[in-house]
Motif scaffolding. Structure first.
Motif, PDB file in Angstrom:
ATOM      1  N   PRO A 136       0.807  -1.239   0.000  1.00 50.77           N
ATOM      2  CA  PRO A 136       0.000   0.000   0.000  1.00 50.77           C
ATOM      3  C   PRO A 136       0.831   1.276   0.000  1.00 50.77           C
ATOM      4  O   PRO A 136       0.312   2.344  -0.347  1.00 50.77           O
ATOM      5  N   HIS A 137       2.086   1.182   0.379  1.00 55.91           N
ATOM      6  CA  HIS A 137       2.927   2.379   0.469  1.00 55.91           C
ATOM      7  C   HIS A 137       3.918   2.509  -0.686  1.00 55.91           C
ATOM      8  O   HIS A 137       4.677   3.483  -0.737  1.00 55.91           O
ATOM      9  N   LEU A 138       3.932   1.544  -1.606  1.00 56.78           N
ATOM     10  CA  LEU A 138       4.902   1.567  -2.693  1.00 56.78           C
ATOM     11  C   LEU A 138       4.411   2.384  -3.867  1.00 56.78           C
ATOM     12  O   LEU A 138       3.207   2.558  -4.075  1.00 56.78           O
ATOM     13  N   GLY A 403       5.937  10.540  -1.936  1.00 59.37           N
ATOM     14  CA  GLY A 403       5.036  10.802  -0.817  1.00 59.37           C
ATOM     15  C   GLY A 403       5.737  11.125   0.475  1.00 59.37           C
ATOM     16  O   GLY A 403       5.121  11.095   1.548  1.00 59.37           O
ATOM     17  N   LEU A 404       7.011  11.465   0.409  1.00 58.96           N
ATOM     18  CA  LEU A 404       7.776  11.780   1.606  1.00 58.96           C
ATOM     19  C   LEU A 404       7.795  13.283   1.859  1.00 58.96           C
ATOM     20  O   LEU A 404       7.749  14.076   0.911  1.00 58.96           O
ATOM     21  N   PRO A 405       7.869  13.698   3.122  1.00 60.95           N
ATOM     22  CA  PRO A 405       7.967  15.131   3.424  1.00 60.95           C
ATOM     23  C   PRO A 405       9.242  15.726   2.849  1.00 60.95           C
ATOM     24  O   PRO A 405      10.311  15.116   2.940  1.00 60.95           O
ATOM     25  N   TRP A 406       9.140  16.920   2.295  1.00 62.92           N
ATOM     26  CA  TRP A 406      10.287  17.521   1.625  1.00 62.92           C
ATOM     27  C   TRP A 406      11.449  17.745   2.587  1.00 62.92           C
ATOM     28  O   TRP A 406      12.614  17.565   2.223  1.00 62.92           O
ATOM     29  N   TRP A 407      11.135  18.125   3.830  1.00 59.54           N
ATOM     30  CA  TRP A 407      12.203  18.414   4.785  1.00 59.54           C
ATOM     31  C   TRP A 407      12.972  17.146   5.153  1.00 59.54           C
ATOM     32  O   TRP A 407      14.194  17.183   5.345  1.00 59.54           O
ATOM     33  N   LEU A 408      12.251  16.018   5.243  1.00 59.64           N
ATOM     34  CA  LEU A 408      12.896  14.762   5.589  1.00 59.64           C
ATOM     35  C   LEU A 408      13.828  14.309   4.467  1.00 59.64           C
ATOM     36  O   LEU A 408      14.964  13.886   4.714  1.00 59.64           O
ATOM     37  N   VAL A 409      13.342  14.412   3.226  1.00 62.18           N
ATOM     38  CA  VAL A 409      14.167  14.018   2.083  1.00 62.18           C
ATOM     39  C   VAL A 409      15.391  14.923   1.967  1.00 62.18           C
ATOM     40  O   VAL A 409      16.503  14.459   1.678  1.00 62.18           O
ATOM     41  N   THR A 410      15.197  16.207   2.225  1.00 63.09           N
ATOM     42  CA  THR A 410      16.310  17.150   2.115  1.00 63.09           C
ATOM     43  C   THR A 410      17.412  16.822   3.117  1.00 63.09           C
ATOM     44  O   THR A 410      18.604  16.793   2.770  1.00 63.09           O
ATOM     45  N   ILE A 411      17.030  16.563   4.357  1.00 60.75           N
ATOM     46  CA  ILE A 411      18.020  16.194   5.371  1.00 60.75           C
ATOM     47  C   ILE A 411      18.696  14.879   5.000  1.00 60.75           C
ATOM     48  O   ILE A 411      19.924  14.725   5.121  1.00 60.75           O
ATOM     49  N   TYR A 412      17.899  13.923   4.558  1.00 63.22           N
ATOM     50  CA  TYR A 412      18.413  12.610   4.180  1.00 63.22           C
ATOM     51  C   TYR A 412      19.463  12.730   3.085  1.00 63.22           C
ATOM     52  O   TYR A 412      20.561  12.167   3.173  1.00 63.22           O
ATOM     53  N   GLN A 453       8.888   7.783  16.563  1.00 59.75           N
ATOM     54  CA  GLN A 453       7.549   7.912  17.125  1.00 59.75           C
ATOM     55  C   GLN A 453       6.677   8.905  16.371  1.00 59.75           C
ATOM     56  O   GLN A 453       5.441   8.838  16.449  1.00 59.75           O
ATOM     57  N   ASN A 454       7.298   9.815  15.628  1.00 57.50           N
ATOM     58  CA  ASN A 454       6.522  10.810  14.878  1.00 57.50           C
ATOM     59  C   ASN A 454       6.426  10.490  13.386  1.00 57.50           C
ATOM     60  O   ASN A 454       5.929  11.308  12.608  1.00 57.50           O
ATOM     61  N   LEU A 455       6.925   9.321  12.973  1.00 61.38           N
ATOM     62  CA  LEU A 455       6.864   8.916  11.570  1.00 61.38           C
ATOM     63  C   LEU A 455       5.745   7.900  11.376  1.00 61.38           C
ATOM     64  O   LEU A 455       5.627   6.952  12.158  1.00 61.38           O
ATOM     65  N   THR A 456       4.960   8.089  10.344  1.00 62.85           N
ATOM     66  CA  THR A 456       3.912   7.121  10.050  1.00 62.85           C
ATOM     67  C   THR A 456       4.523   5.872   9.422  1.00 62.85           C
ATOM     68  O   THR A 456       5.652   5.895   8.928  1.00 62.85           O
ATOM     69  N   GLU A 457       3.755   4.792   9.437  1.00 58.28           N
ATOM     70  CA  GLU A 457       4.232   3.568   8.793  1.00 58.28           C
ATOM     71  C   GLU A 457       4.458   3.793   7.311  1.00 58.28           C
ATOM     72  O   GLU A 457       5.407   3.256   6.728  1.00 58.28           O
ATOM     73  N   SER A 458       3.621   4.614   6.705  1.00 57.18           N
ATOM     74  CA  SER A 458       3.783   4.910   5.282  1.00 57.18           C
ATOM     75  C   SER A 458       5.099   5.630   5.023  1.00 57.18           C
ATOM     76  O   SER A 458       5.828   5.305   4.080  1.00 57.18           O
ATOM     77  N   THR A 459       5.438   6.607   5.861  1.00 56.40           N
ATOM     78  CA  THR A 459       6.695   7.338   5.689  1.00 56.40           C
ATOM     79  C   THR A 459       7.888   6.410   5.861  1.00 56.40           C
ATOM     80  O   THR A 459       8.855   6.464   5.092  1.00 56.40           O
ATOM     81  N   THR A 539       8.521  -3.252   9.389  1.00 54.27           N
ATOM     82  CA  THR A 539       7.654  -3.622  10.512  1.00 54.27           C
ATOM     83  C   THR A 539       8.355  -3.399  11.849  1.00 54.27           C
ATOM     84  O   THR A 539       7.712  -3.017  12.833  1.00 54.27           O
ATOM     85  N   GLN A 540       9.654  -3.634  11.902  1.00 52.77           N
ATOM     86  CA  GLN A 540      10.379  -3.404  13.151  1.00 52.77           C
ATOM     87  C   GLN A 540      10.322  -1.940  13.557  1.00 52.77           C
ATOM     88  O   GLN A 540      10.068  -1.608  14.717  1.00 52.77           O
ATOM     89  N   LEU A 541      10.566  -1.053  12.602  1.00 49.00           N
ATOM     90  CA  LEU A 541      10.560   0.374  12.913  1.00 49.00           C
ATOM     91  C   LEU A 541       9.151   0.891  13.172  1.00 49.00           C
ATOM     92  O   LEU A 541       8.959   1.817  13.972  1.00 49.00           O
ATOM     93  N   ALA A 542       8.155   0.305  12.506  1.00 45.37           N
ATOM     94  CA  ALA A 542       6.777   0.767  12.680  1.00 45.37           C
ATOM     95  C   ALA A 542       6.147   0.227  13.960  1.00 45.37           C
ATOM     96  O   ALA A 542       5.355   0.927  14.609  1.00 45.37           O
ATOM     97  N   ASP A 543       6.488  -0.998  14.319  1.00 44.12           N
ATOM     98  CA  ASP A 543       5.865  -1.622  15.490  1.00 44.12           C
ATOM     99  C   ASP A 543       6.561  -1.254  16.790  1.00 44.12           C
ATOM    100  O   ASP A 543       5.958  -1.326  17.865  1.00 44.12           O
ATOM    101  N   ASN A 544       7.822  -0.915  16.719  1.00 43.78           N
ATOM    102  CA  ASN A 544       8.575  -0.562  17.918  1.00 43.78           C
ATOM    103  C   ASN A 544       9.002   0.896  17.796  1.00 43.78           C
ATOM    104  O   ASN A 544      10.041   1.197  17.208  1.00 43.78           O
ATOM    105  N   ARG A 545       8.189   1.749  18.304  1.00 43.34           N
ATOM    106  CA  ARG A 545       8.459   3.178  18.165  1.00 43.34           C
ATOM    107  C   ARG A 545       9.645   3.579  19.033  1.00 43.34           C
ATOM    108  O   ARG A 545       9.627   3.407  20.250  1.00 43.34           O
TER     109      ARG A 545
END
Length: 662
Positions: A136-138, A403-412, A453-459, A539-545
């Motif tokens: 669903p996120h691809l 679908g990623l936030p511009w600020w996150l991609v820029t830092i990345y 903790q502030n990132l959605t599973e989709s992100t 799933t590890q990052l999404a399930d374990n905030r």
């Protein structure tokens, strides 16, 4: 006052080992014959890179160098027959540049990303995680999300012509990844164009990795008459022949020059049994590269390798169990090797920027005024800067389109580019034979500093899948190959503006060929499910905030300050033996393979320098070149045999056809 380019006459040029600093006033254009041969051979080297990844997992990749050896040999035969060189040094440099840069694009980035293009969609019916938490996120122009168009891809048994008929099915994905890879590497190319004068002319970095390729491009070099070179070549080639025959005829005893032992086998009681893998291996070609590497880096790499092992033992004694990577995997854990590596690399980045501040001010003035002190020879700083901005905007734009936030991609992207600059600068200065940096990427700093903790599973899913190439391996990082090609172009007095566009063309063609040969491989052999690891990360990052990790941040900060301290000491104490680059390289996994061989070479170099001086070192350098040429000369026919038959054969690589530590 503007910075003037180096304009020395050949007789006055500075000696750089095998090379001399070029005369820009006599720069040559690129002849058509070199371009035709280079681009004609690129499909072969990229196919080799895709099919035999173990040939391209270190700084000096085998396919382009071995192919250049064949071209140089044919050129020498042509000289005997026609009484003239059919290809001159500039032609050979152009050929090698195309192969060097293009093959890098079909190497590890392609190897780690191509298996994901099909896995989620093709095997969704077998995995609830794929269906509900990944697909669903691809984005459809980066991954297949439906199995129907590629059913036969998982079955295999189809030949190359059939794969070509399916290009329409793959074209959106090809273009999407060409955009990601292309914008990233073109941005690197523009950075190299901006920094080239500083690194190649003013600082005159040593460029150890191109010693052998540059010699192959200089057919009239007096070094070809060295009996030390040819003696080492014959011995090394003979050992390779014996080991190659051993695979076909086991009754022939082999001469082991690869993995000799594993010291960790002798540590069986806690906490020493948590020391991790300590292989003892020679790997002659990688050890031989160490002859060109400064002694302080050799010493520091071995020193900090054992410091890392000590950290693993201490951490285990404190109750934290250690695996192979010892806290250097995806989620921060003691002793935080990836965070230490990041602190070291960003510390080195700050050092590089600070040391370059005068040059950068001059470049910024050229960008604003449009002045070009190398007009007619090289791209202007303004043009390179515009290309950099366009490339970065394109890369960030693709991240936003996913679908990623511009600020996150820029830092990345900014973090990855800073890392890329340091890898390139270090290899040009110090010539590390391998810089694996396993599982190291911007995601570690994201998890350590901001948490999830502030990132959605989709992100999380979009970030991990789209920018996976920034986080997995960096052994064939494309940026150093570009700068090394520019340096070779300077030595051959090639027009840098023309070479810039040749490199750009090789980048794009290398990406496309890598894509085509990757899908051909799976249409032939069948594409298995290789998305489980990535799905597990998501799933590890999404399930374990994870909240911000204060301890990981402290290790990062400590490493950052430690590198700056070492740099401070080195600038004030001449001959200080500890180099911060050794710390940056050894806190990750790649040095494990070669620490022993580099240590042996360090002892040999110290002995030769002490008792035989510069004359002895020149002979040792000839021996090193002969060893590298001998190893590559035996690997090429065996690799071609493997490409044709699929049969496992002997290889000089750190990995083997039958196992990663064969």
């Amino acid at each position: 006052m503007s910075i003037k380019p180096v304009m020395q006459e050949p007789a006055q040029a500075q000696s750089d080992g095998l090379f001399t600093t070029p005369t820009i006033e006599r720069a040559r254009g690129l002849r058509l014959r070199g371009l035709i041969i280079g681009f004609a051979l690129l499909p072969f080297t990229t196919y080799w890179a895709v099919e035999i990844v173990l040939s391209v997992i270190f700084s000096l990749m085998i396919p382009p160098v071995a192919t250049l050896m064949v071209v140089a040999l044919l050129n020498a035969i042509g000289r005997l027959v026609f009484r003239r060189w059919l290809l001159e040094t500039p032609d050979l440099v152009v050929i090698f540049t195309i192969l060097f840069v293009g093959t890098a694009m079909a190497a590890e980035w392609m190897n780690v990303c191509a298996p994901l293009w099909h896995s989620f969609g093709l095997y969704a019916e077998n995995s609830e995680t794929y269906r509900n938490r990944v697909i669903p996120h691809l984005t459809s122009w980066l991954f297949h999300t439906d199995a129907e168009p590629i059913r036969e891809y998982g079955i295999g048994g189809y030949k190359f012509p059939y794969a070509l008929t399916k290009l329409g099915v793959w074209l959106p994905i090809f273009l999407g990844w060409m955009g990601l890879f292309g914008f990233a590497t073109l941005a690197m190319l523009c950075i190299n164009a901006l920094m080239r004068r500083l690194w190649t002319q003013q600082e005159r970095l040593a460029f150890p990795i191109i010693q052998v390729p540059m010699l192959l491009c200089q057919p009239q070099s007096p070094l070809w008459r060295s009996r030390y070179l040819w003696g080492a070549f014959v011995v090394t080639f003979a050992i390779g022949v014996i080991n190659g025959l051993h695979v076909f005829f086991p009754w022939i005893p082999r001469i082991n020059v690869r993995f000799l032992a594993a010291l960790n086998d002798y540590f069986t009681t806690p906490p020493w049994n948590q020391v991790g893998w300590i292989p003892v291996g020679l790997f002659p070609y990688m050890a031989a590269i160490g002859v060109f590497v400064p002694n302080d880096l050799l010493f520091s790499s071995v020193l900090f390798y054992f410091v890392r092992k000590g950290m693993q033992v201490i951490t285990a004694a404190m109750g934290y169990e250690q695996g192979v990577f010892g806290g250097g995997y995806l989620v921060p854990q003691p002793p935080y090797f990836s965070e230490q590596s990041w602190g070291a690399f960003l510390g080195l980045f700050v050092s590089v920027i600070y040391a370059s501040r005068g040059y950068l001010k001059e470049v910024w003035r050229e960008i604003k005024t449009g002045e070009n002190p190398e007009a007619g020879y090289a791209l202007s700083a303004r043009a390179a800067f515009i290309g950099l901005i366009v490339s970065l905007m394109g890369l960030i734009g693709l991240g936003v389109a996913v679908g990623l936030p511009w600020w996150l991609v820029t830092i990345y992207v900014a973090l990855f580019m800073a890392f890329s600059v340091v890898v390139t600068r270090l290899r040009a200065q110090l010539g590390a034979p391998i810089h694996e940096m396993a599982f190291m990427g911007p995601h570690q700093l994201m998890i350590a500093f901001t948490g999830t903790q502030n990132l959605t599973e989709s992100t999380i899913a979009k970030l991990m899948t789209t920018f996976h190439f920034m986080n997995r391996l960096h052994r064939t990082h494309p940026m150093p190959y570009q700068l090394e090609s520019m340096k070779m172009g300077e030595i051959a007095r090639l027009n840098q503006r023309a070479l810039f566009f040749v490199i750009a063309a090789a980048i794009l063609l290398g990406i496309f060929l890598g894509e085509v040969f990757s899908i051909n491989r799976y249409y032939r052999d069948g594409a298995g499910d290789m998305g489980g690891g990535m799905a597990g990360v998501i799933t590890q990052l999404a399930d374990n905030r994870y909240p911000p990790n204060v301890t990981a941040i402290a290790f990062f900060t400590g490493a950052f300050c430690f590198v700056l301290l070492l740099d401070f000491i080195r600038y004030r104490i001449p001959g200080f033996p500890i180099h911060p680059a050794g710390y940056a390289l050894s806190m990750n996994f790649g040095i494990d393979y070669v620490w022993f061989g580099l240590g042996i070479v360090l002892l040999i170099k110290l002995f030769v320098n002490r008792y035989f001086g510069l004359t002895g070192y020149e002979k040792l350098r000839a021996v090193a070149i002969g060893v590298i040429l001998g190893e590559f000369a035996i690997d090429m026919p065996l690799a071609v045999y493997h490409l044709i038959t699929g049969q496992a054969v002997y290889t000089i690589s750190i990995n083997g056809h039958l196992g990663w530590n064969q």
